[in-house]
Design a protein around this motif. Structure first.
Motif, PDB file in Angstrom:
ATOM      1  N   VAL A 137     -10.435   3.247  -4.304  1.00 37.69           N
ATOM      2  CA  VAL A 137      -9.380   2.549  -5.053  1.00 37.69           C
ATOM      3  C   VAL A 137      -9.516   1.048  -4.844  1.00 37.69           C
ATOM      4  O   VAL A 137      -9.383   0.262  -5.789  1.00 37.69           O
ATOM      5  CB  VAL A 137      -7.986   3.033  -4.614  1.00 37.69           C
ATOM      6  CG1 VAL A 137      -6.898   2.118  -5.185  1.00 37.69           C
ATOM      7  CG2 VAL A 137      -7.747   4.461  -5.080  1.00 37.69           C
ATOM      8  N   ARG A 138      -9.798   0.641  -3.619  1.00 39.57           N
ATOM      9  CA  ARG A 138      -9.986  -0.798  -3.354  1.00 39.57           C
ATOM     10  C   ARG A 138     -11.163  -1.345  -4.150  1.00 39.57           C
ATOM     11  O   ARG A 138     -11.126  -2.493  -4.615  1.00 39.57           O
ATOM     12  CB  ARG A 138     -10.186  -1.032  -1.852  1.00 39.57           C
ATOM     13  CG  ARG A 138      -8.900  -0.951  -1.048  1.00 39.57           C
ATOM     14  CD  ARG A 138      -9.088  -1.505   0.349  1.00 39.57           C
ATOM     15  NE  ARG A 138     -10.006  -0.687   1.133  1.00 39.57           N
ATOM     16  CZ  ARG A 138      -9.640   0.347   1.880  1.00 39.57           C
ATOM     17  NH1 ARG A 138      -8.360   0.713   1.918  1.00 39.57           N
ATOM     18  NH2 ARG A 138     -10.525   1.025   2.582  1.00 39.57           N
ATOM     19  N   GLU A 179       0.058   5.986  -3.456  1.00 46.23           N
ATOM     20  CA  GLU A 179       0.000   6.553  -2.110  1.00 46.23           C
ATOM     21  C   GLU A 179       0.538   7.982  -2.089  1.00 46.23           C
ATOM     22  O   GLU A 179       0.073   8.827  -1.316  1.00 46.23           O
ATOM     23  CB  GLU A 179       0.806   5.669  -1.155  1.00 46.23           C
ATOM     24  CG  GLU A 179       0.898   6.170   0.280  1.00 46.23           C
ATOM     25  CD  GLU A 179      -0.274   5.737   1.132  1.00 46.23           C
ATOM     26  OE1 GLU A 179      -0.355   6.187   2.280  1.00 46.23           O
ATOM     27  OE2 GLU A 179      -1.092   4.959   0.638  1.00 46.23           O
ATOM     28  N   TYR A 195      -8.578  10.799   2.783  1.00 50.18           N
ATOM     29  CA  TYR A 195      -7.654   9.698   2.489  1.00 50.18           C
ATOM     30  C   TYR A 195      -8.375   8.354   2.585  1.00 50.18           C
ATOM     31  O   TYR A 195      -8.243   7.506   1.699  1.00 50.18           O
ATOM     32  CB  TYR A 195      -6.471   9.735   3.460  1.00 50.18           C
ATOM     33  CG  TYR A 195      -5.517   8.589   3.306  1.00 50.18           C
ATOM     34  CD1 TYR A 195      -4.474   8.640   2.382  1.00 50.18           C
ATOM     35  CD2 TYR A 195      -5.648   7.432   4.076  1.00 50.18           C
ATOM     36  CE1 TYR A 195      -3.592   7.580   2.233  1.00 50.18           C
ATOM     37  CE2 TYR A 195      -4.776   6.370   3.934  1.00 50.18           C
ATOM     38  CZ  TYR A 195      -3.751   6.451   3.013  1.00 50.18           C
ATOM     39  OH  TYR A 195      -2.895   5.392   2.872  1.00 50.18           O
ATOM     40  N   ASP A 196      -9.127   8.162   3.650  1.00 49.76           N
ATOM     41  CA  ASP A 196      -9.841   6.896   3.845  1.00 49.76           C
ATOM     42  C   ASP A 196     -10.850   6.663   2.729  1.00 49.76           C
ATOM     43  O   ASP A 196     -10.989   5.530   2.231  1.00 49.76           O
ATOM     44  CB  ASP A 196     -10.547   6.887   5.206  1.00 49.76           C
ATOM     45  CG  ASP A 196      -9.574   6.843   6.368  1.00 49.76           C
ATOM     46  OD1 ASP A 196      -8.404   6.464   6.147  1.00 49.76           O
ATOM     47  OD2 ASP A 196      -9.975   7.209   7.498  1.00 49.76           O
ATOM     48  N   MET A 240      -8.950   5.778  -0.579  1.00 46.98           N
ATOM     49  CA  MET A 240      -8.432   4.409  -0.564  1.00 46.98           C
ATOM     50  C   MET A 240      -9.559   3.383  -0.656  1.00 46.98           C
ATOM     51  O   MET A 240      -9.400   2.331  -1.281  1.00 46.98           O
ATOM     52  CB  MET A 240      -7.615   4.180   0.705  1.00 46.98           C
ATOM     53  CG  MET A 240      -6.304   4.958   0.759  1.00 46.98           C
ATOM     54  SD  MET A 240      -5.251   4.689  -0.695  1.00 46.98           S
ATOM     55  CE  MET A 240      -4.934   2.933  -0.570  1.00 46.98           C
ATOM     56  N   LYS A 241     -10.699   3.698  -0.062  1.00 46.23           N
ATOM     57  CA  LYS A 241     -11.853   2.798  -0.156  1.00 46.23           C
ATOM     58  C   LYS A 241     -12.289   2.646  -1.612  1.00 46.23           C
ATOM     59  O   LYS A 241     -12.572   1.534  -2.084  1.00 46.23           O
ATOM     60  CB  LYS A 241     -13.012   3.341   0.691  1.00 46.23           C
ATOM     61  CG  LYS A 241     -14.295   2.530   0.579  1.00 46.23           C
ATOM     62  CD  LYS A 241     -15.417   3.178   1.374  1.00 46.23           C
ATOM     63  CE  LYS A 241     -16.732   2.407   1.206  1.00 46.23           C
ATOM     64  NZ  LYS A 241     -17.848   3.065   1.939  1.00 46.23           N
ATOM     65  N   HIS A 245      -0.907   2.308  -8.749  1.00 49.40           N
ATOM     66  CA  HIS A 245      -0.983   1.348  -7.644  1.00 49.40           C
ATOM     67  C   HIS A 245      -0.029   0.187  -7.868  1.00 49.40           C
ATOM     68  O   HIS A 245       0.701  -0.217  -6.948  1.00 49.40           O
ATOM     69  CB  HIS A 245      -2.412   0.815  -7.498  1.00 49.40           C
ATOM     70  CG  HIS A 245      -2.544  -0.244  -6.454  1.00 49.40           C
ATOM     71  ND1 HIS A 245      -2.435  -1.591  -6.736  1.00 49.40           N
ATOM     72  CD2 HIS A 245      -2.729  -0.168  -5.113  1.00 49.40           C
ATOM     73  CE1 HIS A 245      -2.567  -2.286  -5.621  1.00 49.40           C
ATOM     74  NE2 HIS A 245      -2.747  -1.455  -4.622  1.00 49.40           N
ATOM     75  N   SER A 250       0.805  -1.218   0.000  1.00 48.66           N
ATOM     76  CA  SER A 250       0.000   0.000   0.000  1.00 48.66           C
ATOM     77  C   SER A 250       0.833   1.262   0.000  1.00 48.66           C
ATOM     78  O   SER A 250       0.330   2.354   0.075  1.00 48.66           O
ATOM     79  CB  SER A 250      -0.909  -0.001   1.236  1.00 48.66           C
ATOM     80  OG  SER A 250      -0.132  -0.038   2.402  1.00 48.66           O
ATOM     81  N   ARG A 271       2.438  10.141   5.471  1.00 42.45           N
ATOM     82  CA  ARG A 271       1.419  11.110   5.125  1.00 42.45           C
ATOM     83  C   ARG A 271       1.542  12.360   5.950  1.00 42.45           C
ATOM     84  O   ARG A 271       1.928  12.331   7.107  1.00 42.45           O
ATOM     85  CB  ARG A 271       0.024  10.509   5.335  1.00 42.45           C
ATOM     86  CG  ARG A 271      -0.313   9.378   4.410  1.00 42.45           C
ATOM     87  CD  ARG A 271      -1.724   8.887   4.677  1.00 42.45           C
ATOM     88  NE  ARG A 271      -2.661   9.995   4.608  1.00 42.45           N
ATOM     89  CZ  ARG A 271      -3.639  10.160   5.489  1.00 42.45           C
ATOM     90  NH1 ARG A 271      -3.788   9.342   6.496  1.00 42.45           N
ATOM     91  NH2 ARG A 271      -4.473  11.176   5.371  1.00 42.45           N
ATOM     92  N   PHE A 281      -2.096  10.557  -2.564  1.00 41.49           N
ATOM     93  CA  PHE A 281      -3.074  10.684  -1.493  1.00 41.49           C
ATOM     94  C   PHE A 281      -2.467  11.162  -0.178  1.00 41.49           C
ATOM     95  O   PHE A 281      -3.200  11.495   0.753  1.00 41.49           O
ATOM     96  CB  PHE A 281      -3.779   9.343  -1.263  1.00 41.49           C
ATOM     97  CG  PHE A 281      -4.565   8.856  -2.448  1.00 41.49           C
ATOM     98  CD1 PHE A 281      -5.119   9.744  -3.356  1.00 41.49           C
ATOM     99  CD2 PHE A 281      -4.750   7.490  -2.661  1.00 41.49           C
ATOM    100  CE1 PHE A 281      -5.841   9.305  -4.459  1.00 41.49           C
ATOM    101  CE2 PHE A 281      -5.474   7.040  -3.759  1.00 41.49           C
ATOM    102  CZ  PHE A 281      -6.023   7.948  -4.653  1.00 41.49           C
TER     103      PHE A 281
END
Length: 293
Positions: A263-264, A245, A256-257, A260-261, A239, A9, A14, A248
């Motif tokens: 992107v997942r 990363e 950020y959360d 990433m959610k 990725h 990841s 950050r 972000f």
């Protein structure tokens, strides 16, 4: 090959607050265009502002991975080499130079289908033309995963080592120097001198970062087939190259959360199923499949 295994990841520390003060807002890009058949794209289908510096997928991924002041990528990043080769295949497909072999009566998986040269017209990019020449002249044709490994030099066959594209990061960095994005310096690392390429035009990198952030935040459409294909490819390949990363890192925790959610959600898509949908690019999903297997 280890380079095609699941990516980590990221290794970036950050920052606690958002950095959202770029001078220019990115113009709306990526209007959906009609495609005569699956996998076809217009040459340079990135829809960007013609007045802005045009970057290839490889240059964008490298720029995301470069340390601004130091001018080199992380020594611990062993993913970016194969990631850049994946960028080349998608870039060539988006420019109408490559395609996957047509499906027969029995549909083959994306990773079983061969890469074919659709057009050998020069792209104007030395690296892309070099890769295109290899693919055109190779018989029998190779698969997407094989080409990522061959162009990276990750092969046990000594007769195929000549396919390796050498000094790719340095050559891409020099392209960015010519475009006024980076500069060139020499740094001493005790036992040796190394050529580095620090950032000189921060506006271009900030626009790139903002474009990636907005794709999964303000401009999120929750459907990969409604996204600009070049931007979608950039997210997947960034990725795979372990540099996403970096885009972000400036976000606040909540943003950020959420980024990433989403992107997942993209990473959890099934490439085989997505490649059969309308208005898709099979090469893009084949490369995604190669990095997610």
């Amino acid at each position: 090959m280890t380079s095609l295994t699941q990516r980590s990841s990221g290794l970036v520390q950050r920052r606690p607050e958002a950095s959202r003060t770029a001078a220019d807002k990115e113009r709306e890009v990526g209007r959906e265009e009609h495609e005569p058949r699956r996998g076809e794209e217009l040459d340079h289908d990135d829809g960007g502002d013609s007045k802005e510096t045009r970057l290839t997928l490889m240059e964008e991924v490298l720029l995301l991975g470069l340390k601004d002041r130091e001018g080199y990528t992380s020594f611990w990043n062993d993913c970016i080499s194969s990631g850049l080769r994946g960028c080349m295949l998608i870039e060539l497909a988006l420019r109408g130079r490559l395609q996957l072999e047509p499906c027969g009566v029995r549909r083959k998986s994306l990773l079983a289908r061969k890469v074919l040269c659709k057009s050998d017209a020069p792209t104007g990019d030395v690296l892309l033309d070099e890769a295109l020449k290899h693919i055109k002249e190779t018989q029998p044709p190779e698969t997407v995963q094989s080409w990522i490994e061959l162009l990276s030099g990750e092969t046990w066959n000594p007769l195929k080592l000549h396919y390796q594209l050498r000094n790719v990061r340095e050559r891409l960095a020099k392209n960015l120097v010519e475009k006024g994005v980076l500069t060139t310096e020499k740094q001493n690392f005790l036992l040796f001198d190394m050529t580095t390429h620090p950032l000189t035009n921060n506006n271009i990198k900030q626009r790139l970062i903002k474009k990636v952030q907005e794709a999964v935040l303000e401009k999120w459409v929750n459907d990969p087939h409604r996204m600009d294909k070049r931007l979608l490819a950039l997210i997947f390949l960034a990725h795979s190259s372990d540099v996403l990363e970096n885009a972000f890192a400036p976000l606040v925790d909540e943003q950020y959360d959420l980024a990433m959610k989403r992107v997942r959600q993209l990473l959890e898509l099934e490439p085989e199923a997505e490649s059969m949908k309308v208005n898709t690019n099979e090469m893009l999903w084949a490369v995604v499949a190669a990095f997610s297997k």
